[in-house]
Design a protein around this motif. Structure first.
Motif, mmCIF file in Angstrom:
data_model
loop_
_atom_site.group_PDB
_atom_site.id
_atom_site.type_symbol
_atom_site.label_atom_id
_atom_site.label_comp_id
_atom_site.label_asym_id
_atom_site.label_seq_id
_atom_site.Cartn_x
_atom_site.Cartn_y
_atom_site.Cartn_z
ATOM 1 N N MET A 1 0.754 -1.479 0.334
ATOM 2 C CA MET A 1 -0.114 -0.357 -0.125
ATOM 3 C C MET A 1 1.234 1.484 0.073
ATOM 4 S SD MET A 1 -3.006 0.997 2.465
ATOM 5 C CE MET A 1 -4.196 2.048 1.921
ATOM 6 N N ALA A 2 1.697 1.090 0.534
ATOM 7 C CA ALA A 2 3.152 2.084 1.649
ATOM 8 C C ALA A 2 3.776 3.187 -0.194
ATOM 9 C CB ALA A 2 4.167 2.131 1.773
ATOM 10 N N SER A 3 3.584 1.967 -1.273
ATOM 11 C CA SER A 3 4.172 2.213 -2.661
ATOM 12 C C SER A 3 3.004 2.906 -3.197
ATOM 13 C CB SER A 3 4.389 1.076 -3.208
ATOM 14 O OG SER A 3 3.784 -0.022 -3.379
ATOM 15 N N ALA A 4 1.955 2.411 -3.192
ATOM 16 C CA ALA A 4 1.176 3.284 -3.983
ATOM 17 C C ALA A 4 0.915 4.541 -4.071
ATOM 18 C CB ALA A 4 -0.293 2.095 -3.714
ATOM 19 N N LEU A 5 1.172 4.907 -2.734
ATOM 20 C CA LEU A 5 0.306 6.243 -2.087
ATOM 21 C C LEU A 5 1.862 6.927 -2.134
ATOM 22 C CD1 LEU A 5 -0.339 5.536 1.760
ATOM 23 C CD2 LEU A 5 -1.882 6.200 -0.418
ATOM 24 N N ILE A 6 2.802 6.379 -2.497
ATOM 25 C CA ILE A 6 4.508 7.197 -2.457
ATOM 26 C C ILE A 6 4.130 7.022 -4.133
ATOM 27 C CG2 ILE A 6 6.578 7.135 -3.012
ATOM 28 C CD1 ILE A 6 6.738 5.693 -0.790
ATOM 29 N N GLU A 7 3.724 6.414 -5.072
ATOM 30 C CA GLU A 7 3.754 6.778 -6.782
ATOM 31 C C GLU A 7 2.448 7.648 -6.502
ATOM 32 O OE1 GLU A 7 5.002 5.929 -9.476
ATOM 33 O OE2 GLU A 7 6.649 4.503 -8.027
ATOM 34 N N ALA A 8 0.967 7.880 -5.982
ATOM 35 C CA ALA A 8 0.725 8.531 -5.748
ATOM 36 C C ALA A 8 0.701 10.259 -5.608
ATOM 37 C CB ALA A 8 -0.529 8.539 -4.931
ATOM 38 N N ALA A 9 2.054 9.854 -4.631
ATOM 39 C CA ALA A 9 2.703 11.498 -4.293
ATOM 40 C C ALA A 9 3.885 12.239 -5.726
ATOM 41 C CB ALA A 9 2.845 11.366 -3.329
ATOM 42 N N LEU A 10 4.195 10.901 -5.812
ATOM 43 C CA LEU A 10 5.089 11.400 -6.736
ATOM 44 C C LEU A 10 4.383 12.161 -7.897
ATOM 45 C CD1 LEU A 10 7.231 8.216 -6.675
ATOM 46 C CD2 LEU A 10 7.711 10.490 -6.448
ATOM 47 N N ASP A 11 3.195 11.378 -8.792
ATOM 48 C CA ASP A 11 2.213 11.980 -9.321
ATOM 49 C C ASP A 11 1.596 13.318 -9.627
ATOM 50 O OD1 ASP A 11 2.125 9.583 -10.492
ATOM 51 O OD2 ASP A 11 0.438 8.347 -10.119
ATOM 52 N N THR A 12 1.933 13.324 -8.680
ATOM 53 C CA THR A 12 1.688 14.507 -8.009
ATOM 54 C C THR A 12 2.745 15.943 -8.358
ATOM 55 O OG1 THR A 12 2.101 14.999 -5.716
ATOM 56 C CG2 THR A 12 -0.086 14.284 -6.137
ATOM 57 N N GLY A 13 3.693 15.611 -8.506
ATOM 58 C CA GLY A 13 4.716 16.122 -8.971
ATOM 59 C C GLY A 13 5.890 16.184 -7.375
ATOM 60 N N LEU A 14 4.940 16.107 -6.771
ATOM 61 C CA LEU A 14 6.537 16.167 -5.161
ATOM 62 C C LEU A 14 8.111 14.492 -5.551
ATOM 63 C CD1 LEU A 14 4.414 15.001 -1.999
ATOM 64 C CD2 LEU A 14 5.389 17.039 -2.703
ATOM 65 N N PRO A 15 8.255 15.764 -5.245
ATOM 66 C CA PRO A 15 10.099 15.015 -5.372
ATOM 67 C C PRO A 15 9.662 13.920 -4.591
ATOM 68 C CG PRO A 15 10.657 17.335 -4.461
ATOM 69 C CD PRO A 15 9.280 16.954 -4.795
ATOM 70 N N PRO A 16 10.760 12.571 -5.164
ATOM 71 C CA PRO A 16 10.737 11.560 -4.289
ATOM 72 C C PRO A 16 11.097 11.005 -2.871
ATOM 73 C CG PRO A 16 12.162 11.382 -6.649
ATOM 74 C CD PRO A 16 11.682 12.258 -5.827
ATOM 75 N N ARG A 17 12.355 12.570 -2.376
ATOM 76 C CA ARG A 17 12.812 12.147 -1.419
ATOM 77 C C ARG A 17 11.107 12.647 -0.623
ATOM 78 N NH1 ARG A 17 16.964 15.680 1.798
ATOM 79 N NH2 ARG A 17 16.961 14.215 4.463
ATOM 80 N N GLU A 18 10.149 14.119 -0.810
ATOM 81 C CA GLU A 18 8.984 14.229 -0.067
ATOM 82 C C GLU A 18 7.993 13.188 -0.529
ATOM 83 O OE1 GLU A 18 7.753 18.899 -0.560
ATOM 84 O OE2 GLU A 18 9.883 18.994 -0.916
ATOM 85 N N ALA A 19 7.993 12.860 -1.086
ATOM 86 C CA ALA A 19 6.693 11.835 -1.014
ATOM 87 C C ALA A 19 6.473 10.629 -0.132
ATOM 88 C CB ALA A 19 6.848 11.269 -2.909
ATOM 89 N N ARG A 20 8.167 10.411 -0.875
ATOM 90 C CA ARG A 20 8.101 9.286 1.125
ATOM 91 C C ARG A 20 7.626 9.727 2.450
ATOM 92 N NH1 ARG A 20 12.856 8.182 -2.412
ATOM 93 N NH2 ARG A 20 13.977 8.975 -1.704
#
Length: 51
Positions: A1-20
């Motif tokens: 589930m966490a990976s799907a949430l991180i992917e969704a956060a990345l799709d909003t334009g957040l950098p990877p570190r901020e998404a995690r």
């Protein structure tokens, strides 16, 4: 589930570190709010001064 949430956060334009960090922060917050309420200890009655 966490990976799907991180992917969704990345799709909003957040950098990877901020998404995690955002997903980790949300998980910590949810864990705190899902804890059962703690019972407060009963206050002790003051001793009778008239005895």
């Amino acid at each position: 589930m966490a990976s799907a949430l991180i992917e969704a956060a990345l799709d909003t334009g957040l950098p990877p570190r901020e998404a995690r960090a955002t997903v980790a922060s949300a998980a910590r917050s949810a864990a705190r709010h899902l804890q059962p309420p703690t019972e407060e200890p009963q206050a002790e009655e003051p001793p009778d001064a008239c005895t």
